[in-house]
Scaffold this motif. Structure first.
Motif, PDB file in Angstrom:
ATOM      1  N   ASP A 203       0.788  -1.336  -0.014  1.00  0.00           N
ATOM      2  CA  ASP A 203      -0.043  -0.104  -0.158  1.00  0.00           C
ATOM      3  C   ASP A 203       1.056   1.307   0.067  1.00  0.00           C
ATOM      4  O   ASP A 203       0.526   2.279  -0.740  1.00  0.00           O
ATOM      5  N   GLN A 204       2.037   1.349   0.928  1.00  0.00           N
ATOM      6  CA  GLN A 204       2.712   2.383   1.191  1.00  0.00           C
ATOM      7  C   GLN A 204       3.229   2.771  -0.354  1.00  0.00           C
ATOM      8  O   GLN A 204       3.763   3.873  -0.746  1.00  0.00           O
ATOM      9  N   ILE A 205       4.044   1.456  -1.051  1.00  0.00           N
ATOM     10  CA  ILE A 205       4.771   1.661  -2.247  1.00  0.00           C
ATOM     11  C   ILE A 205       3.639   2.215  -3.261  1.00  0.00           C
ATOM     12  O   ILE A 205       4.196   2.983  -4.128  1.00  0.00           O
ATOM     13  N   ARG A 206       2.233   1.804  -3.490  1.00  0.00           N
ATOM     14  CA  ARG A 206       1.667   2.366  -4.349  1.00  0.00           C
ATOM     15  C   ARG A 206       1.242   3.648  -4.076  1.00  0.00           C
ATOM     16  O   ARG A 206       1.228   4.751  -5.081  1.00  0.00           O
ATOM     17  N   GLU A 207       1.296   4.152  -3.045  1.00  0.00           N
ATOM     18  CA  GLU A 207       1.049   5.578  -2.572  1.00  0.00           C
ATOM     19  C   GLU A 207       2.125   6.522  -3.097  1.00  0.00           C
ATOM     20  O   GLU A 207       2.144   7.736  -3.519  1.00  0.00           O
ATOM     21  N   GLN A 208       3.296   6.041  -3.282  1.00  0.00           N
ATOM     22  CA  GLN A 208       4.342   6.665  -3.775  1.00  0.00           C
ATOM     23  C   GLN A 208       4.448   6.778  -5.361  1.00  0.00           C
ATOM     24  O   GLN A 208       5.203   7.346  -6.001  1.00  0.00           O
ATOM     25  N   GLY A 209       3.429   6.213  -6.051  1.00  0.00           N
ATOM     26  CA  GLY A 209       3.190   6.354  -7.414  1.00  0.00           C
ATOM     27  C   GLY A 209       3.582   4.839  -8.320  1.00  0.00           C
ATOM     28  O   GLY A 209       3.489   5.481  -9.554  1.00  0.00           O
ATOM     29  N   VAL A 210       4.158   4.174  -7.586  1.00  0.00           N
ATOM     30  CA  VAL A 210       4.687   2.914  -8.494  1.00  0.00           C
ATOM     31  C   VAL A 210       3.642   2.323  -8.801  1.00  0.00           C
ATOM     32  O   VAL A 210       2.508   1.874  -8.223  1.00  0.00           O
ATOM     33  N   SER A 211       3.803   1.803 -10.083  1.00  0.00           N
ATOM     34  CA  SER A 211       2.488   0.968 -10.699  1.00  0.00           C
ATOM     35  C   SER A 211       2.842  -0.600 -10.411  1.00  0.00           C
ATOM     36  O   SER A 211       4.087  -0.852 -10.349  1.00  0.00           O
ATOM     37  N   ILE A 212       2.062  -1.377 -10.116  1.00  0.00           N
ATOM     38  CA  ILE A 212       2.303  -2.634  -9.627  1.00  0.00           C
ATOM     39  C   ILE A 212       1.754  -3.820 -10.324  1.00  0.00           C
ATOM     40  O   ILE A 212       0.216  -3.576 -10.474  1.00  0.00           O
ATOM     41  N   LEU A 213       2.250  -4.787 -10.732  1.00  0.00           N
ATOM     42  CA  LEU A 213       1.567  -5.878 -11.298  1.00  0.00           C
ATOM     43  C   LEU A 213       1.712  -6.889 -10.149  1.00  0.00           C
ATOM     44  O   LEU A 213       2.927  -7.556 -10.155  1.00  0.00           O
TER      45      LEU A 213
END
Lengths: 245, 297
Positions: A185-195
């Motif tokens: 969740d924290q990583i996504r908040e930084q704007g990184v796209s995730i698969l």
């Protein structure tokens, strides 16, 4: 709801080992800043999709557009430089090297000043404080959860545009799985796209914006988590054809 | 046996052992990112010695110029071997033991060409600059300054190699490739570059070993096989991948060989060495300093 412009666009991908295709005609997209799941039972072909996209194996057909450029067939070491990180299944860290050396190798593809390397390390240590405590320990001496954190951190330190995670919850206790998802969740908040490739279906659907379901090497459904939960597709992907009366 | 004789044999043994260790360390360097034992490594030592004779004695080049020439030439041969005899096998998982025959074939080609070019006669190669092969005494210990220089060079080289592996990114990347080739690729590390660099470095290191060993042993085309066997014994005894272990084991082998030379013929000396090796491996299967391979769970 419309999805953001794709940063990773996989079109009609066919891939496998030797002459045997494991996945056929897979098309999926990850939008900028989006978290997307690829779900399916064991042996459905999820990891093969990731291995073909990240260049560990050569796709037999189709296109992989990363930031609009077709990178299908490009080797894994070159794709890292183009902004794609793949956290492979099974916590693929370098067990004999220290935690800090593992993170330093995460930067092997970029040329940075010593000060910038230190700044990136501190950034990762603030996201994963346990890694700072264990910085000089051999990575192989970490617990399973800590090794997973290190594997994710090693991929993030080079600031990729897209991170592909292959079953980050494998072999972890439920409390640690929750910790992994909190970090994601924290990583996504930084704007990184995730698969995200996962078998922990419910928790994955809570986390992502969009999901694809794969069965026997082919996509069988896609949609928002709410749409998929309403349909019979998830049950079908994990248990085969199911009829609900 | 007189104390002076004993000490003289020990000095010879330690120096000889240091050369054996260099052959073993060359094997370790090439092995690390590839898990391949390069069976041509002994011939690189031989080529170092023979080209050392050609450049330094026959062509009378300055020592440093001739040595750089030899090291570069043999290093390039190491790259060629990696390209034709090793890389094709590393690409295909199911063929990954094919290197056994391809590196052996490469070594046979080298020795046959060397036999044609240099013939079988032993050749003299000059000692290191500033050193001499003249015997001098400190108390009861007889030695020459070339022997001292060889020992200093071997110890310094192990320090340097370990520094590279532990402190530099390229060294850590080589360790990463040796542990998990695909994992290294996913971090942007190109294993092919590192295997080429390691084969070049291993070949160049062995060529240098040949140049500094030749004044003590004489250069001949039969040197390679003997040093390959001793190098293998040193890494088996010291632990595969452990350069300090290989150095210590090489010195033990050299001393046993030297001390037993007064009572045993060559054949029995080999028997004694192999007996010691087998006993150590029975007690410590990974060698004196080798680590057991961990199992992932």
């Amino acid at each position: 709801m419309s999805r953001p412009e794709p940063i990773l666009d996989i079109r009609d991908l066919t891939a496998g080992y030797n002459a045997i295709p494991v996945v056929q005609g897979i098309s999926l997209a990850v939008g900028r800043g989006e978290a997307v799941a690829l779900l399916g039972a064991n042996g459905a072909g999820k990891s093969t999709v990731l291995r073909a996209v990240s260049g560990l194996i050569r796709p037999k057909g189709g296109e992989v557009l990363l930031n609009g450029e077709n990178v299908a067939g490009t080797g894994a070491e070159a794709l890292v430089r183009k902004g794609l990180s793949h956290v492979a299944e099974g916590r693929r860290i370098f067990r004999k090297l220290s935690v800090e050396d593992n993170l330093d190798l995460g930067l092997a593809s970029v040329s940075l000043s010593r000060a910038e390397v230190q700044r990136r390390l501190e950034e990762q240590y603030s996201l994963f404080p346990i890694l700072k405590q264990k910085a000089s320990d051999a990575a192989g001496s970490l617990s399973g959860g800590q090794q997973q954190m290190l594997a994710i951190s090693q991929a993030l330190i080079r600031k990729p545009d897209v991170v592909m995670l292959d079953e980050p919850s494998t072999g972890l206790a439920p409390i640690l799985i929750e910790e992994v998802f909190t970090k994601l969740d924290q990583i996504r908040e930084q704007g990184v796209s995730i698969l995200l490739v996962e078998q922990v279906v419910e928790r994955s659907l809570e986390f992502v914006d969009y999901a694809y379901l794969i069965q026997g090497g082919r996509l069988i459904a896609q949609g928002s988590p709410a749409e998929l939960q309403k349909s019979n597709a998830v049950k079908q992907a994990y248990m085969g054809e199911v009829s609900i009366r | 046996m007189l104390l002076e004789d004993f000490l003289a044999l020990m000095v010879n043994g330690v120096t000889l052992g240091a050369v054996y260790a260099m052959a073993g360390i060359g094997l370790n360097i090439a092995y690390k990112p590839t898990n391949v034992f390069n069976l041509a490594q002994g011939e690189f030592v031989m080529l170092g010695a023979m080209l050392g004779w050609l450049f330094l004695t026959d062509m009378s080049m300055a020592w440093i110029v001739g040595t750089i020439g030899v090291v570069l030439a043999v290093g390039a041969l190491g790259v060629l071997e990696e390209r034709v005899a090793v890389a094709p096998h590393l690409k295909v998982q199911s063929h990954h033991h094919g290197w056994l025959i391809s590196t052996l074939a490469f070594s046979i080609i080298i020795i046959n060409i060397a036999d044609q070019v240099f013939r079988a006669d032993p050749r003299f190669v000059p000692s290191l600059p500033g050193t001499s092969l003249d015997t001098m005494f400190v108390g009861p210990v007889a030695f020459n300054t070339h022997q001292v220089a060889v020992l200093v060079i071997v110890v310094a080289s192990v320090f340097a190699i370990e520094y590279v592996y532990r402190r530099t990114r390229i060294g850590k990347a080589i360790s990463a490739v040796s542990e998990d080739r695909d994992g290294a690729r996913l971090n942007g590390i190109n294993p092919l570059h590192l295997t080429m660099i390691s084969f070049a470095a291993g070949a160049a290191y062995c060529a240098f070993a040949g140049i500094i060993a030749a004044p003590l042993m004489l250069a001949s085309t039969s040197l390679g096989l003997a040093l390959l066997v001793k190098g293998f014994m040193a890494i088996a005894l010291g632990g595969v991948g452990s350069n300090w272990g290989t150095l210590l084991a090489g010195i033990i082998i050299g001393c046993v060989e030297s001390l037993s030379s007064i009572t045993l013929s060559t054949g029995y000396r080999q028997l004694l060495l192999l007996g010691i090796l087998l006993v150590v491996l029975l007690i410590r299967p990974n060698g004196l300093f080798g680590k057991a391979a961990g199992r992932s769970v």
